[in-house]
Design an enzyme around this catalytic site. Structure first.
Site, PDB file in Angstrom:
ATOM      1  N   TYR A 151       0.644  -1.218   0.299  1.00 22.22           N
ATOM      2  CA  TYR A 151      -0.294   0.013  -0.321  1.00 22.22           C
ATOM      3  C   TYR A 151       0.828   1.478   0.128  1.00 22.22           C
ATOM      4  CZ  TYR A 151      -4.509   1.789   0.492  1.00 22.22           C
ATOM      5  OH  TYR A 151      -5.991   2.456   0.060  1.00 22.22           O
ATOM      6  N   LYS A 158      -4.034   8.001   3.303  1.00 24.81           N
ATOM      7  CA  LYS A 158      -5.227   7.444   3.637  1.00 24.81           C
ATOM      8  C   LYS A 158      -4.638   8.011   5.327  1.00 24.81           C
ATOM      9  CE  LYS A 158      -8.125   5.646   1.434  1.00 24.81           C
ATOM     10  NZ  LYS A 158      -9.356   6.639   1.015  1.00 24.81           N
TER      11      LYS A 158
END
Length: 252
Positions: A151, A158
């Protein structure tokens, strides 16, 4: 119905498998008037998905990185809003799949602008249309405590997204505008398929989520988002609601 007589702006609808589509569909079923947003080459995809909704919605042109689009959003949408769904994220390929140490700043800046700053930009653009207050809900993937495989900079974006929501909750609270996030488990969307190694998330979720998890079913996420967009949580803001089968609560 939870959203009767409410007007909800929904970003991020690309096809009928997207989480944003699920929220838009559930919102219409709960009585809301829904307005979608899209722009550029994605517009045709959004228009196609819109035809699969119970009622055909209007589509407003909005690129959250384009200040002109943001400045004219009040005129583009018209009228008032009761709720906004932020379902936007993007990171260049260099920022994903093991590129954390090598991704250049220019690419990282794109991930941060679209993945985090855009929440603030969208909230500010919509604020004049919410004179009586309302609810802003963002779709999240929990990154406040751990580093995920593959990620990379999207995870950092995020985490910044979650922090941005808390500061917006602080500053928009006096206007009676609530800002909350729904941290969803992995859903097999267009965005997810663009992440190298995304199947790693699917496998571990199926094994560890106490309630189980279906990567093809975003209905639980849609239900949570619609509840937050409704009047059911009048004193909840700055929060992250996990809809992940309980995965976040279970140790490795």
């Amino acid at each position: 119905m939870l959203l009767a007589e409410k007007r909800i702006l929904v970003t991020g609808v690309l096809n009928d498998a997207s989480m944003a589509f699920g929220v838009a569909k559930r919102a219409q079923e709960e009585g809301a008037e829904v307005i979608l947003t899209s722009f550029g080459r994605a517009m045709s995809l959004t228009e196609r998905a819109a035809r699969r909704l119970p009622q055909l919605p209007e589509i407003a042109e909005l690129d959250v990185t384009n200040q002109e689009h943001l400045d004219r959003l009040v005129d583009t949408v018209g009228g008032s809003l009761d709720g906004v769904l932020h379902a936007i994220a993007f990171a260049p390929e260099s920022c994903l799949g093991g590129g954390f140490l090598t991704a250049p700043w220019n690419d990282v800046a794109v991930a941060l602008q679209i993945g985090a700053y855009s929440l603030k930009a969208l909230a500010v653009a919509c604020r004049p249309m919410m004179p009586g207050g309302g609810s802003i809900v963002g779709l999240d993937f929990d990154n406040s405590r751990v580093a995920w495989p593959v990620y990379d900079w999207m995870g950092v974006a995020k985490a910044a997204f979650e922090s941005t929501a808390r500061y917006l909750a602080r500053d928009l609270g006096p206007d009676n505008i609530r800002v909350n996030l729904v941290a969803a488990g992995p859903i097999r969307t267009i965005a997810a398929r663009s992440i190298p190694g995304f199947e790693q998330f699917e496998e571990v979720w199926a094994a560890r989520a106490p309630l189980g998890w279906n990567v093809k079913d975003a209905s639980a996420v849609a239900s949570a988002a619609v509840a937050l967009l409704s009047d059911l949580f009048p004193a909840t803001t700055g929060d992250v609601i996990h809809v992940d089968g309980g995965y976040h609560a279970i140790g490795a």
